[in-house]
Design a protein around this motif. Structure first.
Motif, PDB file in Angstrom:
ATOM      1  N   SER A 118      17.415   6.112  -6.985  1.00 50.24           N
ATOM      2  CA  SER A 118      16.562   4.743  -7.672  1.00 50.24           C
ATOM      3  C   SER A 118      15.358   5.030  -7.050  1.00 50.24           C
ATOM      4  CB  SER A 118      17.064   3.946  -7.047  1.00 50.24           C
ATOM      5  OG  SER A 118      19.013   2.862  -7.188  1.00 50.24           O
ATOM      6  N   LEU A 119      14.374   4.585  -8.156  1.00 49.91           N
ATOM      7  CA  LEU A 119      12.943   4.538  -7.059  1.00 49.91           C
ATOM      8  C   LEU A 119      11.655   3.833  -7.639  1.00 49.91           C
ATOM      9  CD1 LEU A 119      14.176   7.829  -8.883  1.00 49.91           C
ATOM     10  CD2 LEU A 119      12.491   8.719  -7.588  1.00 49.91           C
ATOM     11  N   LEU A 120      10.684   3.399  -6.839  1.00 46.31           N
ATOM     12  CA  LEU A 120      10.391   2.382  -7.780  1.00 46.31           C
ATOM     13  C   LEU A 120       8.186   3.255  -7.682  1.00 46.31           C
ATOM     14  CD1 LEU A 120      11.862   0.185  -5.345  1.00 46.31           C
ATOM     15  CD2 LEU A 120      11.205  -0.518  -7.719  1.00 46.31           C
ATOM     16  N   CYS A 121       8.334   2.223  -8.655  1.00 48.05           N
ATOM     17  CA  CYS A 121       6.547   3.436  -8.855  1.00 48.05           C
ATOM     18  C   CYS A 121       5.437   2.424  -8.449  1.00 48.05           C
ATOM     19  CB  CYS A 121       6.498   4.022  -9.840  1.00 48.05           C
ATOM     20  SG  CYS A 121       7.584   5.522 -10.241  1.00 48.05           S
ATOM     21  N   HIS A 122       5.038   2.632  -7.559  1.00 44.75           N
ATOM     22  CA  HIS A 122       3.726   1.440  -7.239  1.00 44.75           C
ATOM     23  C   HIS A 122       2.304   2.095  -7.120  1.00 44.75           C
ATOM     24  CE1 HIS A 122       7.424  -0.530  -5.058  1.00 44.75           C
ATOM     25  NE2 HIS A 122       6.530  -1.414  -5.200  1.00 44.75           N
ATOM     26  N   GLU A 123       1.017   1.018  -7.490  1.00 43.88           N
ATOM     27  CA  GLU A 123      -0.143   1.345  -7.420  1.00 43.88           C
ATOM     28  C   GLU A 123      -0.771   1.624  -6.223  1.00 43.88           C
ATOM     29  OE1 GLU A 123      -3.005  -1.423  -7.286  1.00 43.88           O
ATOM     30  OE2 GLU A 123      -1.976  -3.614  -5.807  1.00 43.88           O
ATOM     31  N   TYR A 124      -1.713   3.061  -5.980  1.00 44.25           N
ATOM     32  CA  TYR A 124      -1.352   3.396  -4.780  1.00 44.25           C
ATOM     33  C   TYR A 124      -2.171   2.896  -4.309  1.00 44.25           C
ATOM     34  CZ  TYR A 124      -3.636   7.490  -2.078  1.00 44.25           C
ATOM     35  OH  TYR A 124      -4.057   7.840  -0.612  1.00 44.25           O
ATOM     36  N   VAL A 125      -2.494   2.643  -3.660  1.00 43.16           N
ATOM     37  CA  VAL A 125      -3.036   1.731  -2.647  1.00 43.16           C
ATOM     38  C   VAL A 125      -4.525   2.952  -0.817  1.00 43.16           C
ATOM     39  CG1 VAL A 125      -3.623   0.105  -0.984  1.00 43.16           C
ATOM     40  CG2 VAL A 125      -2.090  -0.288  -2.709  1.00 43.16           C
ATOM     41  N   PRO A 126      -5.285   3.232  -1.179  1.00 44.44           N
ATOM     42  CA  PRO A 126      -5.662   4.155  -0.701  1.00 44.44           C
ATOM     43  C   PRO A 126      -5.829   4.482   0.891  1.00 44.44           C
ATOM     44  CG  PRO A 126      -7.585   3.449  -2.074  1.00 44.44           C
ATOM     45  CD  PRO A 126      -6.782   2.972  -1.940  1.00 44.44           C
ATOM     46  N   ARG A 127      -6.354   3.053   1.234  1.00 44.41           N
ATOM     47  CA  ARG A 127      -6.796   3.208   3.126  1.00 44.41           C
ATOM     48  C   ARG A 127      -5.015   3.497   4.150  1.00 44.41           C
ATOM     49  NH1 ARG A 127     -11.679   2.496   4.873  1.00 44.41           N
ATOM     50  NH2 ARG A 127     -13.312   2.346   3.284  1.00 44.41           N
ATOM     51  N   GLY A 128      -4.402   2.863   3.237  1.00 43.15           N
ATOM     52  CA  GLY A 128      -3.232   3.504   3.941  1.00 43.15           C
ATOM     53  C   GLY A 128      -2.435   1.393   4.170  1.00 43.15           C
ATOM     54  N   SER A 129      -1.440   1.555   5.866  1.00 44.42           N
ATOM     55  CA  SER A 129      -1.521  -0.100   5.578  1.00 44.42           C
ATOM     56  C   SER A 129      -2.105  -0.576   6.940  1.00 44.42           C
ATOM     57  CB  SER A 129       0.153   0.730   6.960  1.00 44.42           C
ATOM     58  OG  SER A 129       0.189   0.987   7.882  1.00 44.42           O
ATOM     59  N   LEU A 130      -1.729  -1.877   6.674  1.00 42.30           N
ATOM     60  CA  LEU A 130      -2.686  -2.249   7.516  1.00 42.30           C
ATOM     61  C   LEU A 130      -2.756  -1.929   9.610  1.00 42.30           C
ATOM     62  CD1 LEU A 130      -4.266  -4.754   9.225  1.00 42.30           C
ATOM     63  CD2 LEU A 130      -2.453  -6.029   8.581  1.00 42.30           C
ATOM     64  N   GLN A 131      -1.309  -1.301   9.919  1.00 43.90           N
ATOM     65  CA  GLN A 131      -0.873  -1.164  10.974  1.00 43.90           C
ATOM     66  C   GLN A 131      -1.427   0.116  11.269  1.00 43.90           C
ATOM     67  OE1 GLN A 131       1.782  -1.455  13.562  1.00 43.90           O
ATOM     68  NE2 GLN A 131       1.801   0.710  14.165  1.00 43.90           N
ATOM     69  N   LYS A 132      -1.615   1.214  10.603  1.00 47.15           N
ATOM     70  CA  LYS A 132      -2.048   2.332  10.451  1.00 47.15           C
ATOM     71  C   LYS A 132      -4.041   1.758  11.033  1.00 47.15           C
ATOM     72  CE  LYS A 132      -4.119   5.513   7.243  1.00 47.15           C
ATOM     73  NZ  LYS A 132      -4.358   5.725   6.570  1.00 47.15           N
ATOM     74  N   ASN A 133      -4.643   1.253  10.209  1.00 48.74           N
ATOM     75  CA  ASN A 133      -5.763   0.579   9.607  1.00 48.74           C
ATOM     76  C   ASN A 133      -6.141  -0.245  10.929  1.00 48.74           C
ATOM     77  OD1 ASN A 133      -8.134   1.618   7.983  1.00 48.74           O
ATOM     78  ND2 ASN A 133      -5.806   1.718   7.288  1.00 48.74           N
ATOM     79  N   LEU A 134      -5.364  -1.188  12.030  1.00 49.07           N
ATOM     80  CA  LEU A 134      -5.269  -1.900  12.793  1.00 49.07           C
ATOM     81  C   LEU A 134      -5.832  -1.280  14.555  1.00 49.07           C
ATOM     82  CD1 LEU A 134      -4.114  -5.551  12.692  1.00 49.07           C
ATOM     83  CD2 LEU A 134      -6.205  -4.824  13.177  1.00 49.07           C
ATOM     84  N   PHE A 135      -4.111  -0.072  14.782  1.00 48.60           N
ATOM     85  CA  PHE A 135      -3.682   0.370  15.875  1.00 48.60           C
ATOM     86  C   PHE A 135      -3.480   1.969  15.719  1.00 48.60           C
ATOM     87  CE2 PHE A 135      -0.766  -3.755  14.869  1.00 48.60           C
ATOM     88  CZ  PHE A 135      -1.335  -4.368  15.860  1.00 48.60           C
ATOM     89  N   GLU A 136      -4.154   2.539  14.771  1.00 46.74           N
ATOM     90  CA  GLU A 136      -3.924   4.596  15.084  1.00 46.74           C
ATOM     91  C   GLU A 136      -5.240   4.792  14.895  1.00 46.74           C
ATOM     92  OE1 GLU A 136      -0.819   5.482  12.488  1.00 46.74           O
ATOM     93  OE2 GLU A 136       0.636   3.662  13.253  1.00 46.74           O
ATOM     94  N   LEU A 137      -6.003   4.053  13.725  1.00 49.30           N
ATOM     95  CA  LEU A 137      -7.405   4.643  14.155  1.00 49.30           C
ATOM     96  C   LEU A 137      -8.487   4.007  15.226  1.00 49.30           C
ATOM     97  CD1 LEU A 137      -8.001   3.780  10.146  1.00 49.30           C
ATOM     98  CD2 LEU A 137      -7.490   5.856  11.110  1.00 49.30           C
TER      99      LEU A 137
END
Length: 321
Positions: A118-137
Motif C-alpha cells: 500500500s503506497l500513497l503519493c503526495h505533492e513534494y513540499v520542499p522545506r520539510g516539516s514544521l518540527q524540523k524548521n522550528l526545532f532542528e535548524l
C-alpha cells in the motif's frame, strides 16, 4: 490533462489522484533506494519520486506494523483526502494498492505468498516539516513567518472540519512547509470522516501521538472536531514560543501547558521578540491566549476553528488582560 466544459479549469475527474502501478513507483524511487529516503514515521517510510517529466513527488510506503491496520490507514488517506484541494492541505496525487507474489520463509520452509503493498503519493513540499524548521535548524524563524504559519494551519483545519473530517494527529511533524513557508497539513492516516448530522463518536482503540492527544479521547475514546482544537492549541503555542512540547512519563502535555501559562507573560514576550512593535507583541500575546483556550480540559470550553480565525484576523473582541 482534461479540462472542464468551459475549456479552462481542469475537470474534477482529471485532478483526482491516480491509481499508479507498483512497478512505476519502484522506477521513480530507484527501487525504494536508501538514497531516495526522506523520512520514516509510525505509518511508513517516505521516498522521493522523480517523475518522467522531472516533477518531484513523495511516495509513502505504508508499514505493516503501523498504529492502525495498514489497510485502514490507506483507506483513511485515500477516501478522506481524495478530492481535497486547499492551499494548506497536502495534495494526494496518486496511490497504489497492489499484490505481488513473493517467496517468504514460513515455519522453516519457503512458500510463495501474495504480499499487498500500500503506497500513497503526495505533492513534494520542499522545506520539510514544521518540527524540523522550528526545532532542528539553527536559524530562528522571525515572528511574521510564525504568525503566517499559524494562520495557514488554522485555514487548512477550517477547511478540513467543514467537510467534516477530524484529522486526529496534528503535530509539528505533520505540518509541511513549501518554498514560501506556506504550511500544509499532512498525514491523514488516523483521520475520521463524520456524517453530516454527527458531531461526536466514541472508540475503544485510542491511537495518536503522546503529548498531542485531547484528554477526552485519551481517557474516554471521545472524538470530535474539538479533539483537533486541543492539538492545534499545542501547535500554536510551540510555534509562538519556539519551545517543544516534550511529554514525559505521562502522555499528556500538562507540564508544557503549565510552563507556557506561567512564563509567557508580557515581559517574557518582549524579551523574546525585542524587535517587534506594539501590534506584533499583541499578536504574540493573542496566540498564547488562543493556544491556552484550545487546551481547556473541558472540550466545550475550547473555541471553534471559526472563532480562532476571527481572533487571529482581528475580527473578535479584544483579548483579556
Amino acid at each position: 490533462m482534461a479540462t472542464g466544459a468551459g475549456g479552462g479549469q481542469p475537470s474534477v475527474l482529471s485532478t483526482l489522484p491516480k491509481n499508479l502501478p507498483l512497478d512505476f513507483l519502484k522506477t521513480i524511487t530507484d527501487q525504494f533506494s536508501d538514497e531516495r529516503k526522506i523520512g520514516t514515521g509510525a505509518f511508513g517510510t517516505v521516498y522521493m519520486g522523480l517523475m518522467p517529466d522531472g516533477q518531484i513527488i513523495t511516495v509513502k510506503k505504508l508499514a505493516e506494523n503501523s498504529p492502525i491496520a495498514r489497510e485502514k490507514a490507506f483507506a483513511n488517506e485515500v477516501q478522506n483526502i481524495m478530492a481535497l484541494h486547499h492551499e494548506n492541505v497536502v495534495k494526494l496525487v496518486g496511490y497504489c494498492h497492489e499484490g505481488q507474489k513473493k517467496v517468504v520463509l514460513n515455519n522453516g520452509r519457503y512458500i510463495v505468498a501474495d504480499i499487498v503493498e500500500s503506497l500513497l503519493c503526495h505533492e513534494y513540499v520542499p522545506r520539510g516539516s514544521l518540527q524540523k524548521n522550528l526545532f532542528e535548524l539553527h536559524t530562528k524563524m522571525d515572528w511574521n513567518i510564525r504568525f503566517n504559519i499559524i494562520k495557514g494551519i488554522c485555514n487548512g483545519l477550517h477547511f478540513v472540519h467543514s467537510i467534516p473530517i477530524v484529522h486526529m494527529d496534528l503535530k509539528p511533524e505533520n505540518i509541511l512547509l513549501d518554498d514560501n513557508m506556506v504550511p500544509k497539513i499532512a498525514d491523514f492516516g488516523l483521520s475520521r470522516l463524520f456524517g453530516q448530522e454527527q458531531t461526536r463518536m466514541n472508540t475503544q482503540n485510542v491511537v495518536g501521538s503522546y503529548g498531542y492527544i485531547a484528554p477526552e479521547y485519551l481517557y474516554r475514546g471521545e472524538i470530535s472536531t474539538k479533539s483537533d482544537i486541543y492539538s492545534l492549541g499545542l501547535l500554536i503555542m510551540e510555534t509562538t514560543t519556539g519551545e517543544k512540547n516534550c511529554p514525559g512519563k505521562e502522555p499528556s502535555a500538562v507540564q508544557f501547558i503549565k510552563n507556557v501559562r506561567e512564563n509567557w507573560k508580557e515581559q517574557r514576550i518582549a524579551s523574546e521578540y525585542p524587535l517587534l512593535d506594539v501590534d506584533g507583541l499583541q499578536q504574540v500575546k493573542k496566540c498564547i491566549e488562543i493556544g491556552l483556550e484550545c487546551v481547556e480540559i473541558d472540550r466545550l470550553k475550547r473555541p471553534s476553528i471559526e472563532t480562532i480565525l476571527d481572533k487571529l484576523n482581528g475580527r473578535c473582541a479584544s483579548i483579556r488582560n
